[in-house]
Write a protein that holds these residues in place. Structure first.
Motif, PDB file in Angstrom:
ATOM      1  N   LEU A 224       1.709  37.282  63.535  1.00  0.00           N
ATOM      2  CA  LEU A 224       1.253  35.811  63.548  1.00  0.00           C
ATOM      3  C   LEU A 224       0.008  35.738  62.620  1.00  0.00           C
ATOM      4  O   LEU A 224      -0.324  34.817  62.032  1.00  0.00           O
ATOM      5  CB  LEU A 224       0.995  35.376  64.978  1.00  0.00           C
ATOM      6  CG  LEU A 224       2.244  35.306  65.949  1.00  0.00           C
ATOM      7  CD1 LEU A 224       1.884  35.142  67.285  1.00  0.00           C
ATOM      8  CD2 LEU A 224       3.020  34.162  65.318  1.00  0.00           C
ATOM      9  N   ARG A 227       0.353  35.238  59.190  1.00  0.00           N
ATOM     10  CA  ARG A 227       1.207  34.203  58.815  1.00  0.00           C
ATOM     11  C   ARG A 227       2.655  34.623  58.316  1.00  0.00           C
ATOM     12  O   ARG A 227       3.083  34.127  57.389  1.00  0.00           O
ATOM     13  CB  ARG A 227       0.556  33.272  58.069  1.00  0.00           C
ATOM     14  CG  ARG A 227      -0.340  32.301  58.658  1.00  0.00           C
ATOM     15  CD  ARG A 227      -1.639  32.953  58.842  1.00  0.00           C
ATOM     16  NE  ARG A 227      -2.631  32.170  59.333  1.00  0.00           N
ATOM     17  CZ  ARG A 227      -3.795  32.518  59.814  1.00  0.00           C
ATOM     18  NH1 ARG A 227      -4.063  33.858  59.906  1.00  0.00           N
ATOM     19  NH2 ARG A 227      -4.703  31.693  60.108  1.00  0.00           N
ATOM     20  N   PHE A 250       3.531  26.805  62.732  1.00  0.00           N
ATOM     21  CA  PHE A 250       2.821  27.150  61.703  1.00  0.00           C
ATOM     22  C   PHE A 250       2.807  26.531  60.166  1.00  0.00           C
ATOM     23  O   PHE A 250       1.826  26.545  59.543  1.00  0.00           O
ATOM     24  CB  PHE A 250       3.019  28.781  61.426  1.00  0.00           C
ATOM     25  CG  PHE A 250       2.283  29.633  62.570  1.00  0.00           C
ATOM     26  CD1 PHE A 250       1.455  30.524  62.012  1.00  0.00           C
ATOM     27  CD2 PHE A 250       2.673  29.653  63.810  1.00  0.00           C
ATOM     28  CE1 PHE A 250       0.626  31.359  62.787  1.00  0.00           C
ATOM     29  CE2 PHE A 250       1.834  30.348  64.476  1.00  0.00           C
ATOM     30  CZ  PHE A 250       0.800  31.422  64.227  1.00  0.00           C
ATOM     31  N   ASN A 254      -0.127  24.631  58.481  1.00  0.00           N
ATOM     32  CA  ASN A 254      -0.578  24.900  57.018  1.00  0.00           C
ATOM     33  C   ASN A 254      -0.576  23.938  56.232  1.00  0.00           C
ATOM     34  O   ASN A 254      -1.527  23.651  55.554  1.00  0.00           O
ATOM     35  CB  ASN A 254       0.541  25.974  56.466  1.00  0.00           C
ATOM     36  CG  ASN A 254       0.101  26.372  55.082  1.00  0.00           C
ATOM     37  OD1 ASN A 254      -0.784  27.296  54.802  1.00  0.00           O
ATOM     38  ND2 ASN A 254       1.025  25.949  54.243  1.00  0.00           N
ATOM     39  N   ASN A 259      -5.413  26.764  59.380  1.00  0.00           N
ATOM     40  CA  ASN A 259      -4.740  27.979  59.467  1.00  0.00           C
ATOM     41  C   ASN A 259      -5.505  29.018  60.132  1.00  0.00           C
ATOM     42  O   ASN A 259      -4.909  30.292  60.527  1.00  0.00           O
ATOM     43  CB  ASN A 259      -4.806  28.877  58.030  1.00  0.00           C
ATOM     44  CG  ASN A 259      -3.804  27.998  57.060  1.00  0.00           C
ATOM     45  OD1 ASN A 259      -2.477  28.072  57.409  1.00  0.00           O
ATOM     46  ND2 ASN A 259      -4.247  27.770  55.991  1.00  0.00           N
ATOM     47  N   PHE A 288      -4.981  26.346  67.462  1.00  0.00           N
ATOM     48  CA  PHE A 288      -5.610  26.024  66.145  1.00  0.00           C
ATOM     49  C   PHE A 288      -6.583  25.226  66.186  1.00  0.00           C
ATOM     50  O   PHE A 288      -6.471  24.027  66.735  1.00  0.00           O
ATOM     51  CB  PHE A 288      -4.372  25.565  65.104  1.00  0.00           C
ATOM     52  CG  PHE A 288      -3.362  26.656  64.655  1.00  0.00           C
ATOM     53  CD1 PHE A 288      -3.615  27.117  63.571  1.00  0.00           C
ATOM     54  CD2 PHE A 288      -2.105  26.809  65.449  1.00  0.00           C
ATOM     55  CE1 PHE A 288      -2.639  28.389  63.034  1.00  0.00           C
ATOM     56  CE2 PHE A 288      -1.315  27.703  65.119  1.00  0.00           C
ATOM     57  CZ  PHE A 288      -1.452  28.302  63.819  1.00  0.00           C
TER      58      PHE A 288
END
Length: 293
Positions: A224, A227, A250, A254, A259, A288
């Motif tokens: 993770l 990424r 994810f 992005n 990120n 995030f």
């Protein structure tokens, strides 16, 4: 006399039904078959619904995505994420998760709200329409969604901590590919508003002893942090139950240029229950957002 009693009973029932359905359906007696219909309150567990205090953690703002468990042994971890979000007051949570039945198509969603003890969580109909326009693979299947605990277990937390927030539930079969996740993640990023948050409802390592679980989780956390979605999509239930939900999340983050994430918690059911010899389920929560220095 019997007719009068029956008439009184009908009037009382009608009054209760009206109260339950008025006020934006925030009553708790709405039942399936009412109008508008809702998913039933089939998942709430009083003993696994945390409403207490939380330890201090990273001070985040502009949160756009995250990961939460759906196993209710981890109720405190789930609650902490929503408590962190409550001051932000998102308009909509796009809730991603596994389709445990693996039925109903590649991308399954629902048009119905969810009954909870705290009121009804409504579906964001405008966002649902945008999602269906963005992808022809999206199918509305209210029947499958009604029994999906990766969605249903989370709804009471949403209504309790974020009472005005709507949802867009999306579930994926276990063979959903990395390529499909990339495409959908980019499309979800394209339909998100400024106050939309994407959460992946994912449990991690399954059925292993604590020591084995910890080793698997460290591999997952490393993937993770890097990424490394290629690695995530090779992982089975020893690691996590929905690579698809992680992949879509994810990819969407992005696409939005988000990120950086903070890990809030990492533990497993053996630790929580105080028995490290049982077959465990593990949990990782992350968000995030921008950390205030």
């Amino acid at each position: 006399m019997m007719k009068k009693i029956l008439l009184v009973a009908v009037i009382i029932w009608a009054a209760i039904a009206y109260i339950a359905l008025s006020g934006d359906r925030t009553g708790t007696s709405v039942q399936p078959g009412s109008f508008p219909p809702v998913h039933p309150n089939a998942f709430f567990q009083t003993g696994n619904f945390y409403t207490g205090e939380f330890p201090e953690g990273p001070d985040l703002e502009n949160i756009r995505g995250g990961v939460i468990p759906h196993h209710l042994v981890a109720d405190k971890l789930i609650a902490r994420v929503f408590d962190t979000l409550k001051d932000q007051k998102p308009d909509t949570i796009i809730l991603l998760g596994p389709n445990h039945s693996n039925e109903g198509g590649r991308i399954v969603t629902s048009s119905l709200g969810w009954q909870t003890p705290f009121g009804v969580v409504d579906v964001d109909e405008k966002l649902l329409k945008s999602l269906r326009q963005a992808s022809s693979s999206v199918q509305v299947n209210d029947e499958i969604m009604s029994v999906e605990h990766a969605m249903g277990n989370i709804m009471p937390f949403i209504k309790y901590y974020l009472p005005e927030t709507k949802v867009l539930p999306i579930i994926f079969p276990n063979n959903f590919s990395r390529e499909e996740a990339n495409v959908l993640g980019e499309k979800i990023a394209g339909i998100m508003g400024d106050k939309t948050v994407v959460l992946a409802s994912v449990d991690f390592s399954h059925y292993l002893k604590c020591d084995e679980t910890e080793l698997k989780d460290q591999e997952t956390i490393q993937a993770l942090k890097e990424r490394n979605l290629g690695r995530i999509f090779t992982m089975n239930d020893d690691y996590l139950d929905s690579p698809a939900a992680i992949g879509v999340l994810f990819t969407a983050m992005n696409k939005l240029g988000k990120n950086d994430f903070a890990v809030l918690n990492h533990t497993n059911s053996g630790v929580i229950l105080g028995n490290k010899n049982i077959a465990t389920t593990s949990y990782i929560t992350l968000l995030f957002g921008i950390e205030n220095k």
